[in-house]
Design an enzyme around this catalytic site. Structure first.
Site: not given
Ligand code: NI
Length: 178
Positions: A46, A88-89, A134, A51, A130-131
């Site tokens: 995701g 997380c990226l 963000h 991000q 999670h997204e």
């Molecule tokens: Ni993340």
């Protein structure tokens, strides 16, 4: 399409509440396409628009064989409870067990601006939550106990003390072997 740079822990945009999109136009569609490409290259499940430095309520998910964009997503129902490890990226190499509702129902718009409703459980529900976090400036670290969070943030700071900025270039994904 093009790859966008990832914003890492410490970048202020990750802590911002992103603004509603409202109307899906070509610019938003381009953002969605770039986000899919960037998520794939970074091997994520995701990615949220902040991000990649864009504070708008857009996210993409690729979980359990389903790929979809969520524009202005809202969780309208949630139930149950599940614990699983998340990463997380924007916080590479840091992982923690996060407790979340097991199932959610969301309402959002797709890439074409059409409204949809989706019922999700398991990994898909986790990725969605999670997204959406963000988009509200929330990171998975915020769901951990203060002690656990402090430990992981210290680890992150040690590993990134020589970083000169808050963004990272994503390399093009190599073609899968056939
Ligand atoms: Ni993340």
């Amino acid at each position: 399409m093009s790859l966008r740079h990832l914003h890492l822990l410490g970048s202020p945009v990750l802590r911002q509440r992103s603004a509603e999109v409202g109307t899906v136009d070509d610019e938003v569609r381009r953002l969605v396409d770039d986000m899919f490409e960037t998520m794939d290259a970074a091997k994520g499940v995701g990615l949220a628009a902040n991000q990649v430095g864009v504070a708008r309520r857009v996210a993409v998910v690729d979980a359990e064989g389903e790929r979809f964009a969520m524009i202005d997503p809202v969780i309208v129902e949630s139930e149950g409870r599940s614990v699983a490890e998340e990463g997380c990226l924007s916080i590479p190499d840091i992982y923690g067990d996060v407790t979340r509702p097991e199932r959610v129902v969301i309402e959002a718009m797709d890439r074409e601006g059409n409204r949809y409703r989706m019922d999700a459980a398991g990994l898909k529900a986790r990725a969605i939550q999670h997204e959406i976090d963000h988009l509200d400036g929330i990171l998975f670290l915020d769901h951990l106990s203060p002690i656990r969070r402090q430990m992981l943030v210290s680890k992150w700071r040690r590993e990134h003390k020589d970083d000169t900025g808050y963004t990272k270039e994503v390399q093009t994904a190599s073609a899968p072997p056939d």
